[in-house]
Motif scaffolding. Sequence first.
Motif, PDB file in Angstrom:
ATOM      1  N   UNK A  66       0.763  -1.103   0.096  1.00 27.48           N
ATOM      2  CA  UNK A  66      -0.122   0.117  -0.146  1.00 27.48           C
ATOM      3  C   UNK A  66       0.783   1.274   0.280  1.00 27.48           C
ATOM      4  N   UNK A  67       2.200   0.934  -0.126  1.00 29.78           N
ATOM      5  CA  UNK A  67       3.185   2.372  -0.106  1.00 29.78           C
ATOM      6  C   UNK A  67       2.834   2.760  -1.410  1.00 29.78           C
ATOM      7  N   UNK A  68       3.222   4.296  -1.738  1.00 30.07           N
ATOM      8  CA  UNK A  68       3.478   4.641  -3.235  1.00 30.07           C
ATOM      9  C   UNK A  68       4.386   4.001  -3.894  1.00 30.07           C
ATOM     10  N   UNK A  69       4.093   3.855  -5.068  1.00 29.71           N
ATOM     11  CA  UNK A  69       5.345   3.256  -5.877  1.00 29.71           C
ATOM     12  C   UNK A  69       6.129   4.234  -6.059  1.00 29.71           C
ATOM     13  N   UNK A  70       7.525   3.993  -5.687  1.00 28.89           N
ATOM     14  CA  UNK A  70       8.619   4.896  -6.278  1.00 28.89           C
ATOM     15  C   UNK A  70       9.839   3.946  -6.735  1.00 28.89           C
ATOM     16  N   UNK A  71       9.660   3.008  -7.389  1.00 33.48           N
ATOM     17  CA  UNK A  71      10.534   2.164  -8.108  1.00 33.48           C
ATOM     18  C   UNK A  71      11.253   1.351  -7.024  1.00 33.48           C
ATOM     19  N   UNK A  72      10.674   1.001  -5.881  1.00 32.05           N
ATOM     20  CA  UNK A  72      11.257   0.019  -4.955  1.00 32.05           C
ATOM     21  C   UNK A  72      11.799   0.893  -3.864  1.00 32.05           C
ATOM     22  N   UNK A  73      12.092   2.189  -3.953  1.00 34.62           N
ATOM     23  CA  UNK A  73      12.741   2.809  -2.888  1.00 34.62           C
ATOM     24  C   UNK A  73      11.428   3.251  -1.941  1.00 34.62           C
ATOM     25  N   UNK A  74      12.112   3.425  -0.454  1.00 32.34           N
ATOM     26  CA  UNK A  74      10.960   4.112   0.416  1.00 32.34           C
ATOM     27  C   UNK A  74      10.718   5.552  -0.088  1.00 32.34           C
ATOM     28  N   UNK A 134       1.231  10.113  -6.012  1.00 29.19           N
ATOM     29  CA  UNK A 134       2.450   9.399  -6.281  1.00 29.19           C
ATOM     30  C   UNK A 134       3.403  10.402  -7.204  1.00 29.19           C
ATOM     31  N   UNK A 135       4.718  10.247  -7.011  1.00 30.78           N
ATOM     32  CA  UNK A 135       5.534  11.447  -7.714  1.00 30.78           C
ATOM     33  C   UNK A 135       5.148  11.184  -9.367  1.00 30.78           C
ATOM     34  N   UNK A 136       5.343  10.085  -9.589  1.00 25.76           N
ATOM     35  CA  UNK A 136       5.359   9.489 -11.181  1.00 25.76           C
ATOM     36  C   UNK A 136       3.940  10.051 -11.734  1.00 25.76           C
ATOM     37  N   UNK A 180       9.969   4.892 -19.811  1.00 31.76           N
ATOM     38  CA  UNK A 180      11.297   5.096 -19.201  1.00 31.76           C
ATOM     39  C   UNK A 180      11.438   6.058 -18.243  1.00 31.76           C
ATOM     40  N   UNK A 181      10.802   7.116 -18.239  1.00 35.26           N
ATOM     41  CA  UNK A 181      10.968   7.963 -17.006  1.00 35.26           C
ATOM     42  C   UNK A 181      10.128   8.334 -16.247  1.00 35.26           C
ATOM     43  N   UNK A 182       8.853   8.057 -16.500  1.00 39.95           N
ATOM     44  CA  UNK A 182       7.718   8.098 -15.504  1.00 39.95           C
ATOM     45  C   UNK A 182       6.870   6.954 -15.209  1.00 39.95           C
ATOM     46  N   UNK A 183       7.657   5.709 -15.263  1.00 39.83           N
ATOM     47  CA  UNK A 183       6.922   4.452 -15.192  1.00 39.83           C
ATOM     48  C   UNK A 183       5.689   4.400 -15.993  1.00 39.83           C
ATOM     49  N   UNK A 184       4.355   4.644 -15.332  1.00 39.22           N
ATOM     50  CA  UNK A 184       3.255   4.457 -16.102  1.00 39.22           C
ATOM     51  C   UNK A 184       2.290   6.079 -16.236  1.00 39.22           C
ATOM     52  N   UNK A 185       3.154   7.107 -15.936  1.00 40.73           N
ATOM     53  CA  UNK A 185       2.498   8.147 -15.881  1.00 40.73           C
ATOM     54  C   UNK A 185       1.443   8.313 -14.829  1.00 40.73           C
ATOM     55  N   UNK A 186       0.081   8.768 -15.278  1.00 40.20           N
ATOM     56  CA  UNK A 186      -0.728   9.180 -14.268  1.00 40.20           C
ATOM     57  C   UNK A 186      -1.509   7.612 -13.909  1.00 40.20           C
ATOM     58  N   UNK A 187      -1.193   6.652 -14.602  1.00 40.69           N
ATOM     59  CA  UNK A 187      -1.931   5.593 -14.127  1.00 40.69           C
ATOM     60  C   UNK A 187      -0.865   4.541 -13.396  1.00 40.69           C
TER      61      UNK A 187
END
Lengths: 141, 403
Positions: free
Chosen positions: A39-47, B154-156, B236-243
């Motif tokens: 349930x954490x926000x996804x940030x490519x595996x980092x916290x 989420x930042x992405x 490559x830069x934003x994973x899936x963007x808004x989704x």
Amino acid sequence: MQTVVVPIFLLIACAVALCLGLLVLGRLFAPRRPSRVKRMPYESGMDPIHDTRRRFDVQYHLLAIAFLVFDVELLFLYPWAVVARPATSPAAEPLPVGIDAAVSAGIVPSRGLVFAGVMVFIALVALGFVYDWRKGIFRWR
Amino acid sequence: MPTLETLVKIALLIAGLMTAAAYLVLVERWVAAWIQDRLGPNRVGIPLTKVRLFGLGQPIADGVKFLSKEECTPAYVDRLLYFLAPIIMFVAAMAAFAVVPIGSVLPIDVEIDGTTRPIELVVAPGVDVGTVFVFAAGSIAVFGVLLGGWASNNKYSLLGGLRSGAQLLSYELPLGLGILGVVMVAGSLRLETIITQQAQSGVWNAAIEPLGLLVFFVAGFAESGRLPFDLAEAEQELVGGYHTEYGGIKLLLILVTEFLHMFIASFMIVILFFGGWHLWGLTGSGSEVTWPVAIIRVLVLLGKVLLTILFFMVARWSWPRFRFDQLMTMAWKVLLPLGLVNLLTLAVWVEYGDRVSRAMGLPPLAVMAVCGWIVLIVAWAVLAWALPNTTDNRPRRESAGEL
């Protein structure tokens, strides 16, 4: 009027129903095994480093304002575009339509005046566009 | 009153669109495989047997997979907006199809409110502002994207949503400019009338105003967020963007919406610029039809749309993605001026050219086509000469007088 709008709203209602139905189906069939990490926000595996809800510089806000201005100006051109066409031939269209009808009814003096007005309007739009360009609004940092 | 006719049309439309979206995903993967010289999905057929059917079972398997994926809602999302965003996007994209004619009319007369008329192949017949309605529905997609990006926390997602917002906003203008010429020639915003006008004159708008087509085509491409313009979800830069944070059925809704946007762009390109259901010598141009003609019209329209979609797919695998400043330059410094030039050409033409060429005894539409192509070539040459080949994207220096 009513009969024109009703099918559109009916289609919208059906689309909403389809969405909700699919979401409910997902509820019914999909497994749910939440965990803290999942349930954490996804940030490519980092916290996650911090919350996303902080101030963020939306650099294109001037662009968005320019869009609003130009979009409304475009919308003003639509009514004119619909009526601009002169009658193709007297045989096909016996009654004057659009601007011609307005001219023959005495609402506007002549076609030329309407055309000149629209040209002035487009010139103003173009002037605003040039101003925005010179101001560097369209330059992406 | 909502009649049985309307309900049947809505059911057919939604079923058709969902099926088309599912199977065009498969077609897209075939096209991708063909371009990249590999096999692509060709295995899924009838389950529990060894029948493969060229992979035609793939969309159904995909649907089942989407249904059985875990519905994971991240902890910090804004729950209401998070669920609302895909619904808004999907419903808005679907609503646009309410006024899009899929063919012309069927030769069955129905009686409604005392008047008899043939069945028109459009959910809401007689909407005088059809074109504007389609764009209105299309621009609601911006809300879905921005809401989804923001609500996901989420930042992405946020970056993708903001980027997509800028992109969709910017390309809306050329989109609106591109059709003004068509509206001027047809004298109506009704999609049916625009098709009929092209069918009766026998000249498609693409021949008359190639510049308008160019502007509209590129803008339509960008609005549907397909690959050369898919910065919103640059993997490559934003994973899936808004989704990024969406999964399961909600992701399915978003992906289907993207395909619906491509459909609507293709339908609009075909209807506005390539004559809709009209094909010389095959479909006729009158409003009285027989069964074969009615069916041929539907097939011609769908065939043209399919060709456009195939072009979209091939384009996806042929060009690399734009950089963001290039994208914005394209919208504001290339397409917008081109659209204005197109508008001016058409305005002058409609006011004077028609009368002058008639007075000189020349066929007006042919003269117009020649003018249109000359304007296209000149505008293109001027642009190529005026715009630099490289873009300076160093940080902005307020003192320097750069543009």
